[in-house]
Design an enzyme around this catalytic site. Structure first.
Site, short mmCIF file in Angstrom:
data_model
loop_
_atom_site.label_atom_id
_atom_site.label_comp_id
_atom_site.label_asym_id
_atom_site.label_seq_id
_atom_site.Cartn_x
_atom_site.Cartn_y
_atom_site.Cartn_z
N LYS A 172 -11.02 46.06 56.50
CA LYS A 172 -12.38 46.54 56.78
C LYS A 172 -13.34 45.73 55.93
O LYS A 172 -13.50 45.97 54.75
CB LYS A 172 -12.50 48.04 56.45
N GLU A 248 -10.64 46.90 42.56
CA GLU A 248 -11.41 45.90 41.81
C GLU A 248 -12.85 46.35 41.87
O GLU A 248 -13.48 46.25 42.92
CB GLU A 248 -11.26 44.53 42.46
N CYS A 282 -18.76 40.03 40.76
CA CYS A 282 -18.42 41.07 39.79
C CYS A 282 -18.08 40.42 38.45
O CYS A 282 -18.08 41.08 37.41
CB CYS A 282 -17.29 41.95 40.29
N GLU A 379 -25.20 46.94 37.06
CA GLU A 379 -24.81 45.59 37.49
C GLU A 379 -25.98 44.96 38.24
O GLU A 379 -26.54 45.58 39.14
CB GLU A 379 -23.62 45.69 38.43
P1 ADP Z 1 -21.19 46.38 47.08
O1 ADP Z 1 -22.05 46.94 46.00
O2 ADP Z 1 -20.41 45.18 46.74
O3 ADP Z 1 -21.86 46.34 48.43
P2 ADP Z 1 -19.82 48.72 48.04
O4 ADP Z 1 -18.86 49.50 47.21
O5 ADP Z 1 -21.06 49.37 48.49
O6 ADP Z 1 -20.04 47.44 47.18
O7 ADP Z 1 -19.10 48.14 49.33
C1 ADP Z 1 -17.83 47.54 49.30
C2 ADP Z 1 -17.09 47.86 50.57
O8 ADP Z 1 -16.91 49.27 50.63
C3 ADP Z 1 -17.83 47.46 51.83
O9 ADP Z 1 -16.86 47.03 52.78
C4 ADP Z 1 -18.47 48.76 52.25
O10 ADP Z 1 -18.73 48.80 53.64
C5 ADP Z 1 -17.38 49.75 51.88
N1 ADP Z 1 -17.84 51.13 51.70
C6 ADP Z 1 -19.06 51.58 51.31
N2 ADP Z 1 -19.07 52.93 51.27
C7 ADP Z 1 -17.84 53.36 51.63
C8 ADP Z 1 -17.21 54.64 51.75
N3 ADP Z 1 -17.85 55.78 51.50
N4 ADP Z 1 -15.92 54.67 52.13
C9 ADP Z 1 -15.26 53.53 52.38
N5 ADP Z 1 -15.76 52.31 52.27
C10 ADP Z 1 -17.05 52.20 51.90
#
Ligand code: ADP
Length: 475
Positions: A172, A248, A282, A379
């Site tokens: 995903k 991570e 990161c 961050e």
């Molecule tokens: P970043 O700050 O790097 O965007 P996120 O944690 O928001 O980090 O996103 C990282 C990944 O997690 C992306 O693929 C995002 O679509 C997914 N993501 C965000 N929210 C959720 C959730 N509630 N459950 C599962 N995956 C999620």
């Protein structure tokens, strides 16, 4: 652009119930529309990965290795295509995108080599009553969730070890950067990964869809890269079925310049540690702790280097800093900087967004940052370097460790013993001594504290996709 924008399920390109747009953040334009996955596509991907698992787990390690090796070779041969795709949907500059593609490809090469070296153990029990045989088996269907900052490398860093271990995967990718993930799946299929071994979905809504997958008994493993906030939610979701999870998460890395550091080298390292990927990593240095004796020279030289960077569209080869991934991400950076300036910091270079349609932020060095400033607690994920003056190595270490994060720390000192003592005292999974980058597929990548669980790459990476089985028997 010669690439399907459908989902990749069971070796086929599959349309979902609707589409979502992918933006070029440098232009502020829609460049593609990709299929999203509804419940039927999520079920199809889970069923495909589950059905493909027994045969893939039973495939000879050498054969799995050779598919990964072909994937490495294809990715290197197609590096220009991948780099351009990454620039288009992510906004980073071409040089960073090319660097990412080579790094991404290396995960396929490294894990092609690891696939044939999964170790076991056979020994007499201390009591002499039996033999202890230890072997490793693939965990099973693995759900891989990746962020937008390294759309190729974060995918290959998970797919490489998963396939090497004999697991099948459902990837995903981030909604901002799905095209690169689809291209990686296409490449793996051409490299010989059988149908169902690699699947890519873009479920909507994300949270509820991933939650349902983590409650599906066919899914046995989760590998996530992203924010600590989302990681925490996913660990909770994974806890119901005790799904194995590796994480991570955020970094907020400290960069320590000790009083005896070679300042020109520290500035050169800071430029890499801060500016690789435009600061959206990161591993990006986010909190600069600089000894009082050298802080003026360091700040002046660092600000001059940052101020001279050319900001512009990633595809223009003269650009050194591209756009952020989106306007909302750019605005988050702007808010952090505005708050720091309100709290008394000074912008020694940059300090604001660049006007226009693209999501650009000027490379920024902030001086006079108070040690309790809000910008040190969040961050940044952008081209901003806050500098805090410290009076001693002890203070630098204390401030560096004064965070819930612990991914990576950077240390500059001319005295190797002093640098190593500092490295041992820092609470982080990775330390760079007198260098601005550590990432290497052959080394364990991961964090202490709330920066994560588990390690990717190195000899550890494959174990995130393996169960340990102990067999006892009497001769
Ligand atoms: P970043 O700050 O790097 O965007 P996120 O944690 O928001 O980090 O996103 C990282 C990944 O997690 C992306 O693929 C995002 O679509 C997914 N993501 C965000 N929210 C959720 C959730 N509630 N459950 C599962 N995956 C999620």
């Amino acid at each position: 652009m010669g690439l399907s924008t459908d989902l990749f399920i069971g070796g086929e390109w599959v349309k979902g119930p609707s589409v979502m747009p992918v933006m070029d953040p440098a232009l502020g334009e829609v460049i593609a529309e990709v299929s999203i996955a509804g419940p039927a596509e999520i079920e199809a991907a889970t069923a495909a990965a589950h059905a493909a698992l027994p045969a893939w787990a039973a495939t000879a390690p050498r054969q799995r290795a050779e598919i990964l090796r072909r994937a490495y070779e294809l990715m290197v041969a197609e590096a220009d295509f991948f780099a351009e795709l990454i620039v288009r949907e992510n906004g980073k500059v071409l040089a960073d995108a090319k660097g990412e593609v080579m790094y991404a490809a290396e995960f396929f090469r490294w894990f092609s080599e690891e696939a044939v070296r999964i170790e076991g153990d056979f020994r007499p029990a201390p009591a002499g009553d039996k033999r202890i045989l230890v072997t490793h088996q693939p965990i099973g269907v693995s759900l891989l969730i990746t962020p937008w900052n390294f759309p190729a490398a974060m995918a290959t860093r998970k797919i490489g070890p998963a396939l090497a271990a004999g697991c099948t995967v459902i990837l995903k990718p981030a909604g901002e950067t799905p095209l690169t993930a689809l291209a990686v799946a296409d490449l793996l299929s051409r490299a010989g990964a059988p149908p169902g071994v690699v699947n890519v979905i873009l479920p909507q809504p994300v949270g509820a869809s991933i939650s349902s997958m983590l409650h599906d008994p066919r899914i046995r493993n989760l590998s996530f890269t992203g924010s600590t906030e989302v990681g925490r939610i996913l660990l909770r979701e994974a806890s119901d079925n005790i799904v194995r999870a590796s994480m991570e998460l955020g970094g907020n890395a400290p960069f320590l310049v000790l009083s005896d550091a070679d300042i020109d080298a520290a500035v050169a390292g800071a430029m890499i540690a801060k500016m690789r990927n435009g600061g959206a990593a990161c591993t990006a240095a986010n909190r600069f702790f600089v000894a009082r004796e050298v802080h003026q020279e360091f700040t002046t030289k660092f600000a001059a280097a940052m101020g001279s960077l050319r900001v512009g569209p990633g595809l223009d080869p003269s650009s050194q800093v591209g756009s952020l991934v989106s306007i909302p991400e750019r605005d988050k950076v702007a808010e952090l900087v505005a708050a720091a300036l309100d709290e008394g910091a000074t912008a020694v270079s940059g300090g604001a967004s660049v006007a226009g349609a693209g999501a650009y932020f000027a490379p920024t060095v902030l001086g006079n940052v108070a040690s309790d400033s809000s910008i040190l607690k969040n961050e940044i994920f952008g081209p901003v370097a806050p500098i805090v003056v410290v009076e001693s190595d002890e203070e630098a270490i204390f401030r560096a460790n004064n965070t819930e994060y612990g991914l990576i720390s950077y240390v500059y000192s001319a005295d190797l013993g002093r640098a190593l003592r500092t490295a041992e005292a820092l609470e982080s999974g990775m330390i760079a001594i007198n260098r601005g980058v550590v990432s290497d597929p052959a080394a364990p990548f991961g964090g202490y504290k709330q920066s994560g669980l588990g390690r990717e790459g190195g000899f550890d990476g494959i174990h995130e996709f393996l169960e340990t089985k102990y067999i006892a028997f009497t001769l």
